[in-house]
Design an enzyme around this catalytic site. Sequence first.
Site, PDB file in Angstrom:
ATOM      1  N   GLN A  42      -5.271  -4.713   6.823  1.00  0.00           N
ATOM      2  CA  GLN A  42      -6.506  -5.567   6.194  1.00  0.00           C
ATOM      3  C   GLN A  42      -6.392  -7.134   7.028  1.00  0.00           C
ATOM      4  O   GLN A  42      -7.375  -7.997   6.768  1.00  0.00           O
ATOM      5  CB  GLN A  42      -6.265  -5.983   4.712  1.00  0.00           C
ATOM      6  CG  GLN A  42      -6.318  -4.741   4.015  1.00  0.00           C
ATOM      7  CD  GLN A  42      -7.626  -3.945   3.791  1.00  0.00           C
ATOM      8  OE1 GLN A  42      -8.650  -4.621   4.356  1.00  0.00           O
ATOM      9  NE2 GLN A  42      -7.465  -2.702   3.520  1.00  0.00           N
TER      10      GLN A  42
ATOM     11  N   ASP B  72       2.469  -4.798   7.755  1.00  0.00           N
ATOM     12  CA  ASP B  72       1.200  -3.775   7.728  1.00  0.00           C
ATOM     13  C   ASP B  72       0.038  -4.689   7.706  1.00  0.00           C
ATOM     14  O   ASP B  72      -0.479  -5.320   6.790  1.00  0.00           O
ATOM     15  CB  ASP B  72       1.188  -3.161   6.348  1.00  0.00           C
ATOM     16  CG  ASP B  72       0.090  -2.409   5.805  1.00  0.00           C
ATOM     17  OD1 ASP B  72      -0.993  -2.460   6.642  1.00  0.00           O
ATOM     18  OD2 ASP B  72      -0.145  -1.612   4.884  1.00  0.00           O
TER      19      ASP B  72
ATOM     20  N   HIS C 101       0.888  -1.219  -0.033  1.00  0.00           N
ATOM     21  CA  HIS C 101       0.100   0.034   0.040  1.00  0.00           C
ATOM     22  C   HIS C 101       0.812   1.198  -0.005  1.00  0.00           C
ATOM     23  O   HIS C 101       1.944   1.127   0.439  1.00  0.00           O
ATOM     24  CB  HIS C 101      -0.752  -0.108   1.202  1.00  0.00           C
ATOM     25  CG  HIS C 101      -1.843   0.955   1.282  1.00  0.00           C
ATOM     26  ND1 HIS C 101      -1.801   2.254   1.940  1.00  0.00           N
ATOM     27  CD2 HIS C 101      -3.354   1.077   1.189  1.00  0.00           C
ATOM     28  CE1 HIS C 101      -2.836   3.021   1.829  1.00  0.00           C
ATOM     29  NE2 HIS C 101      -3.657   2.178   1.546  1.00  0.00           N
TER      30      HIS C 101
ATOM     31  N   CYS D 229      -4.690   2.926  -3.457  1.00  0.00           N
ATOM     32  CA  CYS D 229      -3.515   3.160  -3.014  1.00  0.00           C
ATOM     33  C   CYS D 229      -2.326   2.242  -3.218  1.00  0.00           C
ATOM     34  O   CYS D 229      -1.529   2.044  -2.458  1.00  0.00           O
ATOM     35  CB  CYS D 229      -3.658   3.293  -1.496  1.00  0.00           C
ATOM     36  SG  CYS D 229      -4.635   4.969  -1.083  1.00  0.00           S
TER      37      CYS D 229
ATOM     38  N   LYS E 136     -11.092  -0.028  10.210  1.00  0.00           N
ATOM     39  CA  LYS E 136     -11.227  -1.171   9.451  1.00  0.00           C
ATOM     40  C   LYS E 136     -11.403  -2.273  10.179  1.00  0.00           C
ATOM     41  O   LYS E 136     -11.907  -3.433   9.562  1.00  0.00           O
ATOM     42  CB  LYS E 136     -10.055  -1.504   8.777  1.00  0.00           C
ATOM     43  CG  LYS E 136      -9.638  -0.305   7.753  1.00  0.00           C
ATOM     44  CD  LYS E 136      -8.583  -0.968   7.052  1.00  0.00           C
ATOM     45  CE  LYS E 136      -7.948   0.369   6.137  1.00  0.00           C
ATOM     46  NZ  LYS E 136      -8.495   1.057   4.933  1.00  0.00           N
TER      47      LYS E 136
END
Lengths: 414, 138
Positions: A209, A206, A129, A372, A232
Amino acid sequence: MSHQQVESLDVDRIRAAYPILEREFSGSQLVYLDNAATTHTPDPVVDAMSDYYRQYNSNVHRGIHHLSQEASIAYEEAHDRVADFIGADGREEVIFTKNTTESENLLAYAWGLAELGPGDEVVLTEMEHHASLVTWQQIAHRTGADVKYIAIDDDGRLDMDHAHECITDDTAIVSVVHVSNTLGTVNPVAELADIAHDHDAYIFVDGAQAVPTRPVDVQAIDADFYAFSGHKMAGPTGIGVLYGKRHLLEAMQPYLYGGGMIEKVTFEDSTWAELPWKFEPGTPPIAEAVGLEAAVDYLEEIGMERVQAHEERLAEYAYEQLAAEDDVDIYGPEPGPDRGGLVSFNLESVHAHDLASIMNDHAVAIRAGDHCTQPLHDKLGVAASARASFYVYNTREEVDKLVDAIDSARQLFA
Amino acid sequence: MGLGSDMYRQQILDHYKSPRNYGELEDPTFTHIGENPMCGDEIRMDVRLDGQEIEQVAFSGDGCAISQAAASMLTTELPGTTVDELLEMDRDDIVDMLGVEISPMRIKCAVLAEKVAQDGAKMYRGDLDKEKTTTEDD
């Protein structure tokens, strides 16, 4: 555990906690399939934040009075709750930030600017991302470090042979997305951590998600740093998390200075508060921390295995429906344990933004654009893609509505 | 459920599927390119002047229906107007030309061709030095 063995969710009961899902547009009930961008906020989370403002709103770590004590304890305990949720070793390893992006910048500025230099390598992946890609790219420009990208294969998985080539003794840090927000790929982060550690490099993951959609244990991964966002995962906007191993965080200098992060200040110099407050200057997102804790409670009550199984079932169903269409191109791996709950695709005759606009007329909310991940889209050879992403309140019927709306777009542009 | 959006009325779809004046002019007075990074829309506008009057316009590019239809329609609207009139156009004129409501998130697609033509005209007059127009400049 395969998702067939996991008990399915009572989606009707879940949906009752989300009044926003009852909204209608031009007579059609909202079909919200943009959860990788942000999830909706269930009543228990809204109530927890409302209760904070109505009952014990106050600044933390400052007042002697009752309200400040209550707010301070709630704010600190939110760190404990999050630490427990991701398998961290206590609140000292959990820094509250604004979002995943700020978490990545905190690390890049506090550690990267101080430690990186010419000859050092930062190893990313082609599916990063912009939050990590742009951040490390720019920090590398400033420090003279090199950036390398682990390639993806034709199925949208990381080329692990290439990973072994990229990660060398010159590698200072590997920064990898746990679940790709575009391809849905679930990356082998524990394996990548092993490779990084074999070369005395750190690994940053990261997890924007991943944490919302599956059980995550940062110690099982052996991640040195790990980041995610509240909004999220059924929590509020305005709060994110940077996890870091305690000894690494202790060795790092602060990224932002100010009140609340100091131990002692004179006109000449300052010393820093203990972890995690050293990295949380100024008045922090207190209501958001309370909301994040409520979101963790909410998700654990459902059970993260069941959340993951629900996501995988919906992604598999959506993938099959879309793959059955000759003029739909799907990106990322086929359904399975290494695909998360989102599907990015293009309808050959219709630009993704036109598709999203037509979907919107059917009250179907999807994302269209580069998500992104512009360099990844360049690699895929498309300017943009459409993306449907799922959460605990989505149903197979909603996937059917997505497919119906695609058919409408196809007819309109025929 | 209807068959589609007010934004995709017949005129827009017609211009998208059968773009007018698509291609490049052999002897343009000025040429400019631009893009809408969010969507990946790309437009090249070629304009030939007769004095201060716009004589012929062509466009080429790739992108969403709104951006491409707006460019196509602009190539038929501009001939016969002057450079000053081109420079005076604003987004309301584009929305009027398209004849549909453009949602706020899509307005950049709609105005891309107009901005490219305007920046091309400004560069021709020496009032601007810009390699490429982008709708992120707003």
